[in-house]
Motif scaffolding. Structure first.
Motif, short mmCIF file in Angstrom:
data_model
loop_
_atom_site.label_atom_id
_atom_site.label_comp_id
_atom_site.label_asym_id
_atom_site.label_seq_id
_atom_site.Cartn_x
_atom_site.Cartn_y
_atom_site.Cartn_z
N THR A 105 -9.35 59.13 -27.33
CA THR A 105 -9.72 60.25 -26.42
C THR A 105 -10.24 61.38 -27.28
O THR A 105 -10.39 62.47 -26.65
N GLY A 106 -10.11 61.42 -28.55
CA GLY A 106 -10.53 62.59 -29.52
C GLY A 106 -11.64 62.95 -29.35
O GLY A 106 -12.76 62.25 -28.89
N GLU A 107 -12.14 63.82 -30.40
CA GLU A 107 -13.44 64.34 -30.51
C GLU A 107 -14.42 63.19 -31.27
O GLU A 107 -15.51 63.36 -31.19
N GLU A 108 -13.40 62.04 -31.84
CA GLU A 108 -14.40 61.12 -32.34
C GLU A 108 -14.96 59.90 -31.49
O GLU A 108 -15.54 59.02 -32.00
N PHE A 109 -14.66 60.28 -30.09
CA PHE A 109 -15.09 58.89 -29.38
C PHE A 109 -16.73 58.86 -29.34
O PHE A 109 -17.42 59.93 -29.43
N LEU A 110 -16.96 57.76 -29.17
CA LEU A 110 -18.21 57.29 -29.46
C LEU A 110 -18.66 57.20 -30.90
O LEU A 110 -19.36 56.34 -31.40
N ILE A 141 -19.51 64.56 -23.09
CA ILE A 141 -20.90 63.73 -23.21
C ILE A 141 -21.19 63.50 -24.39
O ILE A 141 -21.14 64.39 -25.23
N ARG A 142 -21.61 62.25 -25.01
CA ARG A 142 -21.71 62.11 -26.34
C ARG A 142 -23.23 61.26 -26.31
O ARG A 142 -23.10 60.39 -25.52
N ARG A 143 -23.83 61.34 -27.29
CA ARG A 143 -25.30 60.34 -27.45
C ARG A 143 -25.12 59.81 -28.74
O ARG A 143 -24.95 60.55 -29.63
N ALA A 144 -25.56 58.51 -28.81
CA ALA A 144 -25.87 58.06 -30.01
C ALA A 144 -27.51 57.26 -30.10
O ALA A 144 -27.66 56.77 -29.25
N GLN A 160 -25.77 56.48 -24.22
CA GLN A 160 -25.22 57.72 -23.74
C GLN A 160 -23.63 57.29 -23.12
O GLN A 160 -23.50 56.46 -22.30
N ALA A 161 -22.75 58.26 -23.67
CA ALA A 161 -21.40 57.88 -23.32
C ALA A 161 -20.65 58.81 -22.42
O ALA A 161 -20.77 60.14 -23.00
N PHE A 162 -20.00 58.74 -21.60
CA PHE A 162 -19.28 59.97 -20.78
C PHE A 162 -17.79 59.35 -20.85
O PHE A 162 -17.07 58.33 -20.53
N LEU A 163 -17.07 60.45 -21.25
CA LEU A 163 -15.61 60.22 -21.43
C LEU A 163 -15.07 60.99 -20.05
O LEU A 163 -15.11 62.25 -20.13
N THR A 164 -14.38 60.42 -19.13
CA THR A 164 -13.97 61.02 -17.87
C THR A 164 -12.73 62.00 -18.29
O THR A 164 -12.01 61.81 -19.17
N GLY A 165 -12.94 62.83 -17.29
CA GLY A 165 -11.38 64.03 -17.22
C GLY A 165 -10.31 63.60 -17.37
O GLY A 165 -9.42 64.01 -18.16
N ILE A 170 -14.30 55.41 -20.33
CA ILE A 170 -15.50 55.71 -21.11
C ILE A 170 -16.59 55.01 -20.35
O ILE A 170 -16.56 53.87 -20.07
N ALA A 171 -17.68 55.50 -19.79
CA ALA A 171 -18.82 54.93 -19.45
C ALA A 171 -20.11 55.24 -20.06
O ALA A 171 -20.31 56.01 -20.83
N TYR A 172 -20.72 53.98 -20.27
CA TYR A 172 -21.81 53.83 -21.38
C TYR A 172 -23.12 53.69 -20.55
O TYR A 172 -22.95 52.94 -19.71
N ILE A 173 -24.25 54.14 -21.06
CA ILE A 173 -25.38 53.55 -20.66
C ILE A 173 -26.30 53.26 -21.89
O ILE A 173 -26.35 54.17 -22.93
#
Ligand SMILES: [Zn+2]
Length: 439
Positions: A105-110, A141-144, A160-165, A170-173
């Motif tokens: 869940t840290g800053e590195e997610f995605l 929100i992160r994008r790769a 597109q990844a969303f890390l929920t609060g 994590i939700a990915y598109i």
């Protein structure tokens, strides 16, 4: 099945060239379901995928949030969404969800997410660019952008990844742009991003649920638990550990997996599970089983009196020797044979010697508890024996004499009776002692 998105795209591309289209639904478990879809003219399908229509868009919920995806995307039972385009530009899109494990869940997610980079692109030549696209409320929100160089799949993946609060999902598109038919889908992503919103009702429900869980947790943690004792008496049975525990909160149910074996002289640990509305708390209690009860010796008599010369078996004075748990103990002859669950009698007596003799009964139970009980045998003195003499009695005068009395020599032979007996016997039988020889 690792490179399943690439596999999905490969199927899309191959079938897309023919007249037969296939609807492809891909699950996270890697299972492909291909269902033929009626043939349609390619020109009819050439609509922009990013024609967002709020009335028809699919709403995807993750955590307390929702996003909208184009209505023509398909959803299967596993919660995976696929979008695809026919015609000149092939586009595949998937939304999928992953439960977050510890440390993700840290800053590195995605950025270094093995779920994406190792599972989906492990062997394929690819380059990755990623960016932090910001925070909406408590959602990160992160994008790769991943450029794939593999021949049949050349193109770019946009993730597109969303890390929920609440940090549970994590939700990915994931969208794909083939290299040979570039398609700018950034508008689609923008639309999906803008559709991101918090579901306030869900959030409130979630907050209430968390509060409820916390209340339950507090009740469980604060419940006072009392144990009757941790010392138990050895017995030939098992004990239900629930009989030993009580809890201040009557709504809490208590269970225990194991019973206490009272036959076993040992420390025994019981794990109790306190449960309240699905929440659990474990309590460990150690009991010590001990045998504190000695064998019981019951005697018929405390003191036994025997006439002089009487034979008597001291063991016959034992009424019973038994242990409250182990039952009757076995008689053995001497201390040398003594072991657990036996008893023996210590002591001896001489029936021809008057006096008091002390005996001890020693018993030992299965757990080496011993007990002793004493009794005495009293041998009475030898009774007085009246001396006997040889007399000459006159059957006529009924007098009796010592044999050397002068009267005997004058006695008729027919009146003489020689008898050896006591003086008293003669008197008791009607004879009178002679006045001269005084027998
Ligand atoms: Zn005489």
């Amino acid at each position: 099945m690792k490179k399943w998105i690439i596999g999905l795209l490969a199927v899309c591309m191959l079938t897309g060239c023919g007249s037969q289209r296939e609807k492809i639904i891909k699950s996270c478990t890697g299972k492909i379901d291909t269902t033929p879809v009626p043939t349609e003219t390619p020109e009819v399908q050439k609509e922009e995928i990013h024609d967002f229509d709020p009335l028809h868009n699919q709403v995807v919920t993750f955590g307390e949030y929702t996003i909208e995806v184009p209505a023509d995307w398909q959803k299967n039972d596993n919660g995976v969404w696929c979008g695809m385009r026919d015609g000149e530009n092939w586009i595949a899109a998937v939304t999928m969800f992953k439960e977050i494990e510890d440390g993700e869940t840290g800053e590195e997610f995605l950025k270094e997410d093995p779920f994406i980079f190792e599972n989906l692109f492990d062997d394929s030549p690819h380059t990755i660019e990623w960016e932090n696209t910001g925070t909406v409320n408590d959602i990160l929100i992160r994008r790769a952008r991943i450029t794939s160089g593999e021949e049949e799949n050349e193109g770019t993946f946009y993730i597109q990844a969303f890390l929920t609060g609440d940090s549970s999902q994590i939700a990915y598109i994931i969208l794909f742009e083939p290299a040979d038919t570039p398609y700018d889908y950034s508008e689609d992503i923008q639309d999906i991003m803008e559709s991101l919103k918090m579901d306030t009702a869900t959030a409130e429900q979630s907050r209430l649920e968390q509060q409820r869980m916390q209340d339950i947790r507090n009740r469980l943690d604060n419940a006072e638990v009392v144990f009757e004792t941790d010392q138990l008496e050895y017995a030939d049975k098992t004990l239900d550990p629930l009989k030993m525990i009580s809890c201040s909160d009557p709504d809490i149910t208590i269970t225990a997996q194991t019973k206490i074996n009272l036959r076993k002289i040992d420390k025994q640990t019981v794990i109790y599970v306190l449960e309240l509305e699905g929440e659990q708390r474990e309590i460990t209690q150690t009991y010590e089983v001990a045998d504190t009860k000695e064998p019981v010796i019951k005697l018929k008599k405390k003191n036994i009196t025997l006439d002089y010369g009487t034979d008597y078996d001291p063991a016959s004075n034992i009424e019973s020797v038994s242990d409250p748990v182990d039952g009757d103990l076995t008689f053995v002859e001497s201390e040398d044979e003594a072991k657990i669950c036996t008893y023996y009698i210590e002591g001896s007596y001489d029936p021809k010697r008057a006096g008091s003799y002390e005996f001890s009964v020693h018993a030992m139970d299965a757990n080496t508890n011993v007990s002793t009980k004493k009794f005495t045998i009293q041998v009475e003195p030898e009774p007085y024996a009246e001396p006997t003499y040889t007399y000459i009695a006159n059957k006529n005068t009924r007098k009796f004499h010592y044999p050397d009395c002068r009267s005997v020599s004058r006695m008729k032979n027919s009146n003489k009776w020689e008898v050896t007996t006591t003086r008293q016997w003669m008197i008791d039988n009607g004879y009178t002692p002679c006045g001269n020889c005084h027998p």
